[in-house]
Scaffold this motif. Structure first.
Motif, PDB file in Angstrom:
ATOM      1  N   PHE A  97     -50.850 -48.660 -34.686  1.00  0.00           N
ATOM      2  CA  PHE A  97     -51.381 -47.905 -33.543  1.00  0.00           C
ATOM      3  C   PHE A  97     -50.800 -48.456 -32.242  1.00  0.00           C
ATOM      4  CE2 PHE A  97     -54.275 -46.970 -30.142  1.00  0.00           C
ATOM      5  CZ  PHE A  97     -54.747 -45.705 -30.406  1.00  0.00           C
ATOM      6  N   VAL A  98     -50.746 -49.781 -32.125  1.00  0.00           N
ATOM      7  CA  VAL A  98     -50.207 -50.408 -30.917  1.00  0.00           C
ATOM      8  C   VAL A  98     -48.752 -50.004 -30.707  1.00  0.00           C
ATOM      9  CG1 VAL A  98     -49.546 -52.617 -29.883  1.00  0.00           C
ATOM     10  CG2 VAL A  98     -51.796 -52.351 -30.937  1.00  0.00           C
ATOM     11  N   ALA A  99     -47.953 -50.059 -31.768  1.00  0.00           N
ATOM     12  CA  ALA A  99     -46.541 -49.713 -31.650  1.00  0.00           C
ATOM     13  C   ALA A  99     -46.369 -48.269 -31.178  1.00  0.00           C
ATOM     14  CB  ALA A  99     -45.836 -49.934 -32.987  1.00  0.00           C
ATOM     15  N   ALA A 100     -47.123 -47.351 -31.793  1.00  0.00           N
ATOM     16  CA  ALA A 100     -47.018 -45.944 -31.410  1.00  0.00           C
ATOM     17  C   ALA A 100     -47.508 -45.721 -29.984  1.00  0.00           C
ATOM     18  CB  ALA A 100     -47.815 -45.072 -32.386  1.00  0.00           C
ATOM     19  N   GLY A 101     -48.607 -46.385 -29.608  1.00  0.00           N
ATOM     20  CA  GLY A 101     -49.135 -46.231 -28.262  1.00  0.00           C
ATOM     21  C   GLY A 101     -48.187 -46.756 -27.207  1.00  0.00           C
ATOM     22  N   ALA A 102     -47.525 -47.882 -27.509  1.00  0.00           N
ATOM     23  CA  ALA A 102     -46.582 -48.448 -26.547  1.00  0.00           C
ATOM     24  C   ALA A 102     -45.401 -47.510 -26.318  1.00  0.00           C
ATOM     25  CB  ALA A 102     -46.096 -49.809 -27.041  1.00  0.00           C
ATOM     26  N   VAL A 103     -44.861 -46.948 -27.406  1.00  0.00           N
ATOM     27  CA  VAL A 103     -43.745 -46.000 -27.261  1.00  0.00           C
ATOM     28  C   VAL A 103     -44.199 -44.776 -26.473  1.00  0.00           C
ATOM     29  CG1 VAL A 103     -42.165 -44.492 -28.513  1.00  0.00           C
ATOM     30  CG2 VAL A 103     -42.607 -46.805 -29.357  1.00  0.00           C
ATOM     31  N   GLU A 104     -45.400 -44.300 -26.751  1.00  0.00           N
ATOM     32  CA  GLU A 104     -45.934 -43.139 -26.025  1.00  0.00           C
ATOM     33  C   GLU A 104     -45.985 -43.411 -24.520  1.00  0.00           C
ATOM     34  OE1 GLU A 104     -48.534 -39.382 -26.385  1.00  0.00           O
ATOM     35  OE2 GLU A 104     -47.050 -40.329 -27.659  1.00  0.00           O
ATOM     36  N   MET A 105     -46.481 -44.576 -24.140  1.00  0.00           N
ATOM     37  CA  MET A 105     -46.589 -44.901 -22.720  1.00  0.00           C
ATOM     38  C   MET A 105     -45.217 -45.040 -22.071  1.00  0.00           C
ATOM     39  SD  MET A 105     -49.698 -44.845 -21.716  1.00  0.00           S
ATOM     40  CE  MET A 105     -49.277 -45.442 -20.081  1.00  0.00           C
ATOM     41  N   VAL A 106     -44.262 -45.616 -22.793  1.00  0.00           N
ATOM     42  CA  VAL A 106     -42.904 -45.752 -22.253  1.00  0.00           C
ATOM     43  C   VAL A 106     -42.280 -44.373 -22.017  1.00  0.00           C
ATOM     44  CG1 VAL A 106     -40.556 -46.504 -22.813  1.00  0.00           C
ATOM     45  CG2 VAL A 106     -42.483 -48.053 -23.185  1.00  0.00           C
ATOM     46  N   LEU A 107     -42.447 -43.468 -22.972  1.00  0.00           N
ATOM     47  CA  LEU A 107     -41.864 -42.135 -22.831  1.00  0.00           C
ATOM     48  C   LEU A 107     -42.502 -41.367 -21.672  1.00  0.00           C
ATOM     49  CD1 LEU A 107     -41.533 -41.096 -26.594  1.00  0.00           C
ATOM     50  CD2 LEU A 107     -39.724 -41.881 -25.044  1.00  0.00           C
ATOM     51  N   ILE A 108     -43.815 -41.438 -21.557  1.00  0.00           N
ATOM     52  CA  ILE A 108     -44.498 -40.740 -20.459  1.00  0.00           C
ATOM     53  C   ILE A 108     -44.046 -41.289 -19.110  1.00  0.00           C
ATOM     54  CG2 ILE A 108     -46.743 -40.429 -19.335  1.00  0.00           C
ATOM     55  CD1 ILE A 108     -47.984 -40.332 -22.130  1.00  0.00           C
ATOM     56  N   THR A 109     -44.024 -42.613 -18.996  1.00  0.00           N
ATOM     57  CA  THR A 109     -43.660 -43.232 -17.724  1.00  0.00           C
ATOM     58  C   THR A 109     -42.189 -42.984 -17.397  1.00  0.00           C
ATOM     59  OG1 THR A 109     -45.321 -44.943 -18.159  1.00  0.00           O
ATOM     60  CG2 THR A 109     -43.720 -45.391 -16.413  1.00  0.00           C
ATOM     61  N   GLY A 110     -41.331 -43.009 -18.413  1.00  0.00           N
ATOM     62  CA  GLY A 110     -39.919 -42.733 -18.177  1.00  0.00           C
ATOM     63  C   GLY A 110     -39.693 -41.349 -17.598  1.00  0.00           C
ATOM     64  N   GLN A 111     -40.431 -40.365 -18.108  1.00  0.00           N
ATOM     65  CA  GLN A 111     -40.297 -39.010 -17.568  1.00  0.00           C
ATOM     66  C   GLN A 111     -40.844 -38.919 -16.142  1.00  0.00           C
ATOM     67  OE1 GLN A 111     -37.965 -37.679 -19.229  1.00  0.00           O
ATOM     68  NE2 GLN A 111     -38.930 -35.764 -19.923  1.00  0.00           N
ATOM     69  N   VAL A 112     -41.872 -39.697 -15.848  1.00  0.00           N
ATOM     70  CA  VAL A 112     -42.382 -39.728 -14.471  1.00  0.00           C
ATOM     71  C   VAL A 112     -41.307 -40.254 -13.531  1.00  0.00           C
ATOM     72  CG1 VAL A 112     -44.017 -40.900 -12.932  1.00  0.00           C
ATOM     73  CG2 VAL A 112     -44.821 -39.883 -15.064  1.00  0.00           C
ATOM     74  N   VAL A 113     -40.635 -41.330 -13.916  1.00  0.00           N
ATOM     75  CA  VAL A 113     -39.573 -41.893 -13.084  1.00  0.00           C
ATOM     76  C   VAL A 113     -38.471 -40.862 -12.855  1.00  0.00           C
ATOM     77  CG1 VAL A 113     -37.771 -43.669 -12.998  1.00  0.00           C
ATOM     78  CG2 VAL A 113     -40.069 -44.264 -13.794  1.00  0.00           C
ATOM     79  N   ARG A 114     -38.173 -40.075 -13.882  1.00  0.00           N
ATOM     80  CA  ARG A 114     -37.140 -39.035 -13.756  1.00  0.00           C
ATOM     81  C   ARG A 114     -37.627 -37.808 -13.002  1.00  0.00           C
ATOM     82  NH1 ARG A 114     -35.767 -36.490 -18.331  1.00  0.00           N
ATOM     83  NH2 ARG A 114     -33.721 -35.940 -17.471  1.00  0.00           N
ATOM     84  N   GLY A 115     -38.951 -37.703 -12.828  1.00  0.00           N
ATOM     85  CA  GLY A 115     -39.498 -36.541 -12.145  1.00  0.00           C
ATOM     86  C   GLY A 115     -39.586 -35.310 -13.028  1.00  0.00           C
ATOM     87  N   GLU A 116     -39.702 -35.532 -14.339  1.00  0.00           N
ATOM     88  CA  GLU A 116     -39.747 -34.428 -15.289  1.00  0.00           C
ATOM     89  C   GLU A 116     -41.045 -34.436 -16.082  1.00  0.00           C
ATOM     90  OE1 GLU A 116     -37.526 -32.130 -15.390  1.00  0.00           O
ATOM     91  OE2 GLU A 116     -35.964 -33.074 -14.164  1.00  0.00           O
ATOM     92  N   ARG A 117     -41.386 -33.273 -16.644  1.00  0.00           N
ATOM     93  CA  ARG A 117     -42.541 -33.189 -17.517  1.00  0.00           C
ATOM     94  C   ARG A 117     -42.281 -33.950 -18.801  1.00  0.00           C
ATOM     95  NH1 ARG A 117     -45.060 -27.168 -17.959  1.00  0.00           N
ATOM     96  NH2 ARG A 117     -46.464 -28.392 -19.269  1.00  0.00           N
ATOM     97  N   SER A 118     -43.314 -34.582 -19.323  1.00  0.00           N
ATOM     98  CA  SER A 118     -43.175 -35.266 -20.603  1.00  0.00           C
ATOM     99  C   SER A 118     -43.612 -34.359 -21.753  1.00  0.00           C
ATOM    100  CB  SER A 118     -43.991 -36.565 -20.607  1.00  0.00           C
ATOM    101  OG  SER A 118     -45.325 -36.336 -20.196  1.00  0.00           O
TER     102      SER A 118
END
Length: 335
Positions: free
Chosen positions: A86-107
């Motif tokens: 669960f931790v591994a999946a949650g960490a990847v989820e947060m990285v992907l969401i935040t990465g799209q925020v930095v790019r200014g795109e929808r996740s």
């Protein structure tokens, strides 16, 4: 019941909870320092909401896995690995969401470019992993009596409702009526939170839940956080038991937990029904209000009936010494 020290809890989940606290603080700073808006909401609102949600969710799982290890040690290892997954999946989820925020795109729901589509598919895979690891833990929880019966059943019911609420998220991945009507073979956006209105319209502060149409995020959120609320109710009843004669009897506390679980499930069903009909939370129709009133009345009646018939407390000095739990009852009672 006694809370275990945090040091004995599932360490990867506790560490992830601490990391998401920092993540939430960083996202809150983003809200203050970054004035970008995406789909009608501050762009850093999504990682903030996800981080805060993960804090409570992971701490709840960590505590439950610890109880499982004490009650059925042989079940602890598979639960530990599920929690770590669960931790591994949650960490990847947060990285992907935040990465799209930095790019200014929808996740979520974004297939505008091959990269955006890959990110969204990765998030979908992580969502399935989060649901599956929670399911594994839930199945293991059903195989052991973790504490008193009220606490045990609060955890079991909460696990089922949490899985149901998390599963409702998959309804958001379906193409909306507007997207289907467009008839595009490869639409840039597939799926959405809102029902009956486009995503990104007027919404409630912070949550962004639609105030003009249905919003599937509402039952999704309410269902997932049964994981914290129902066990907290059981713990609160146990803490109040020495002061209130009716709560002294474990059977009364169990009945109250079962009533609360039924009411919670009914509210979850009502919110899902309301959202699927395209009705905003803040503007329910008559049928929704009537069903809500029926849930409140049934819950209140169930609580009153549950409080009847509690056994009298054992007098101090009688029975087992020290006021320990005996045959489902607590120690000396004070009115």
């Amino acid at each position: 019941m006694n809370w275990a020290s945090l040091r004995t809890w599932h360490r990867p989940l506790v560490v992830f909870a601490a990391v998401t606290v920092v993540w939430a603080a960083g996202s809150a700073a983003g809200l203050l320092l970054d004035d970008r808006v995406l789909m009608g909401a501050p762009i850093w609102a999504k990682p903030l909401k996800f981080a805060l949600s993960f804090v409570g969710y992971t701490l709840g799982l960590a505590w439950m896995i610890t109880l499982l290890g004490r009650a059925r040690p042989r079940l602890h290892r598979p639960a530990w690995w599920a929690g770590t997954g669960f931790v591994a999946a949650g960490a990847v989820e947060m990285v992907l969401i935040t990465g799209q925020v930095v790019r200014g795109e929808r996740s979520h729901f974004n297939n505008a470019t091959p990269f955006d589509s890959a990110v969204y598919q990765g998030m979908a895979f992580m969502a399935v992993a989060l649901w599956t690891t929670t399911l594994v833990i839930a199945v293991l929880l059903f195989r052991a009596r973790l504490a008193d019966r009220a606490t045990t059943w609060s955890i079991r019911i909460a696990a089922v409702l949490t899985l149901t609420g998390a599963g409702l998220g998959f309804l958001m991945t379906r193409p909306t009526a507007e997207q289907r009507a467009a008839g595009l073979d490869d639409p840039p956006i597939t799926g959405g939170h809102s029902v009956g209105v486009p995503d990104g319209g007027p919404g409630l502060p912070l949550t962004g839940w639609s105030t003009t149409g249905g919003d599937l995020r509402i039952p999704h959120f309410v269902g997932m956080h049964a994981l914290q609320l129902l066990p907290l109710l059981a713990l609160a009843l146990a803490a109040l038991a020495p002061r209130f004669v009716r709560l002294y009897d474990e059977r009364v506390r169990l009945r109250l937990v079962l009533v609360a679980g039924a009411a919670y499930a009914s509210v979850l069903a009502l919110l899902t029904w309301q959202a699927l009909r395209g009705l905003p939370l803040v503007h329910p129709d008559g049928a929704t209000l009537g069903a809500g009133a029926a849930i409140v009345l049934a819950g209140a009646l169930g609580a009153v009936l549950s409080l009847r018939g509690g056994t009298a407390p054992v007098e101090e000095g009688h029975g087992d010494a020290g006021g320990e739990v005996v045959a489902g009852h607590l120690g000396p009672h004070r009115q």
